[in-house]
Scaffold this active site. Sequence first.
Site, short mmCIF file in Angstrom:
data_model
loop_
_atom_site.label_atom_id
_atom_site.label_comp_id
_atom_site.label_asym_id
_atom_site.label_seq_id
_atom_site.Cartn_x
_atom_site.Cartn_y
_atom_site.Cartn_z
N CYS A 1 0.34 -17.14 19.61
CA CYS A 1 0.96 -15.93 20.15
C CYS A 1 2.09 -16.30 21.11
CB CYS A 1 -0.08 -15.08 20.87
SG CYS A 1 -1.22 -14.25 19.73
N HIS B 1 2.12 -11.34 24.84
CA HIS B 1 1.14 -11.03 25.89
C HIS B 1 1.42 -11.79 27.19
CE1 HIS B 1 -1.27 -14.80 25.70
NE2 HIS B 1 -0.98 -14.81 24.42
#
Length: 612
Positions: A503, A484
């Site tokens: 992440c 992301h």
Amino acid sequence: MTHANSTQTPKARTQGLKLLATSTIALSTVLFAVPMANAEMHSPVKRADGPTKLVTSLMGQPKGSAIAAEIEDRVMEGRIDETLGDKVSPGAKAAARQAYAQGVFAPLWTREAAEKLMLANPTCQENGFDSGFTDDELRAAIDDRFTGDAGQRASGDLKLTATWLVIASRMSGGLSDEGGMVRSTDARPTRSDLVTALRDAGQSDPIKAMERFSSLSPQYDMLKDALKHYRQHAANGGWMKIRDGKDMLEPGMDDPRVPALRERLKAESCFNPSPLKWQYASLDLDMGFAPTVYDDELVDQVKAFQAAHGLEQDGVLGPATLAALNESVESKIDRIQRSMNHWRKNANLGERHVWVNIPSYRVEGWNNGVREITMDTIVGKKRTPSNAFSDEIEYIVVNPKWFLPIGLFKRQKLRKLRKDPGYAARHNYVVYDRATRAKVNPYDIDWTEPGISRKIQMVQTPGPHNALGQLKIIFPNKHSIYLHDTPDRHLFERDVRALSSGCIRLQDPVAMANWLTDGDEGVSTEVFNTTLESRERERFYLDRHVQVHLTYLPAVVSPEGRVEFPADIYQQFKKPTLANGTYSDDIRPEDDSNDLLVETYDESGHRTDTLQ
């Protein structure tokens, strides 16, 4: 005209028919005993359209001979399975039985091919693993095949087959579908490929046949070259340690360890300081060069070393940099071999794939063997590490909302909300009741209530403030990890970037998204970018899923072709060994003055030496 078999007696003809019937039944039994190849497996080798024809004239024994009968007995009795034991998969054993059955149990190995098997050990060494056989054992198997009675020759042929299968299995990381990161990444050959390769090995070139099963990863071949390079370092004696000092060595300092630092970098040639400047010093010329001063040129070399080892690139010789410098050449060779072993076990990354090596803080996009995109990443902190696994990218969310995970909410947000419920609105969070999905006023919640983190859901609205930035790239997995964007762009200025909650944050997520959607029939890149600019929340599903691989490897080759040994941010690597011996403080460079002199001659033939 008289047929050759017309002179046979009826009894002889009957015995011959019985022998043919027996062999046919045995052949059928072996062939039907072989399970069908797993349909999910992927093969790096072109499948055979039919059985390979054995060149019986090269075998030393024709079909139907005594040696073939002995081989048939041993195959039917399962002796080859006993010989192989647990060294190869059941599928590899089945391939061996099928290879013999297809040739009606004629021996597989010619003398010429068997002799070539003596090249197995150097080939395995080049590929970073041990064959499991000594040269004496290989020679003994060859001798057994071509000496003695039919039984000994049959045993020798089976022994050669077993030897080749074991080595080929190690070369490929396994010769049947028995796992890996995920089933979809497994490129081990199916049995029909293996049967063809085995019979090719026995009749022509066993080394070439087994190398068909080596890793398809571009990293593998680059690491293979690196292994050769570092083994040459080892052959040259490697390097020694730099002693610890009272203070950290900083740029501009005068320190007796500087000559040792120069010598250490010189020993690992890819981080070698300028040889010309070093040689000028060895000539003792007045060039304004002080051998014990930590000058700018040496600082730049140390920074390059730090970059290749995942360290802060400050040019300071502190504890972490000193530890990396003092790692032995043998330890680095072990790192390279471990990475090569990973690529053997996970050979097929997919024609189009994304690869993240977590401790390298880098992501790469590959297409048909070509690296088409690369960028920096931010990965999980030590207490919230990014997991290593493989999956498939399925869709991209533009202008996403951020649904805070419970664990992250408890660690980072709950304490702030207890002090000030207004924190939610100021940071663009909407609070929902998990049970009713209704919005809840943060001031109406008792944030000290036990279990409150499981009763509410905090969601951050889309926009430039959102922790996920403009988009997230999703490959559904049990770890809840994805790629992301991030609004914290300044964090990419750091050299050590283990900063996320697990992440993978991308330096240029839009470029990665455009690379993923380029040419995809299910997503228009133009529509994707227009939606991105509109700030409307939307999902884009890829028509063609792209494999993604998150790894944690101790040695990689960078896009610039530099061998890197990333820092072990999660303490998962094997503990490195230290170099033997310690450089002294009174190192004097070798007199390389002759290397600086170039012979030239004038028109009259007089020689002059020019300093270069």
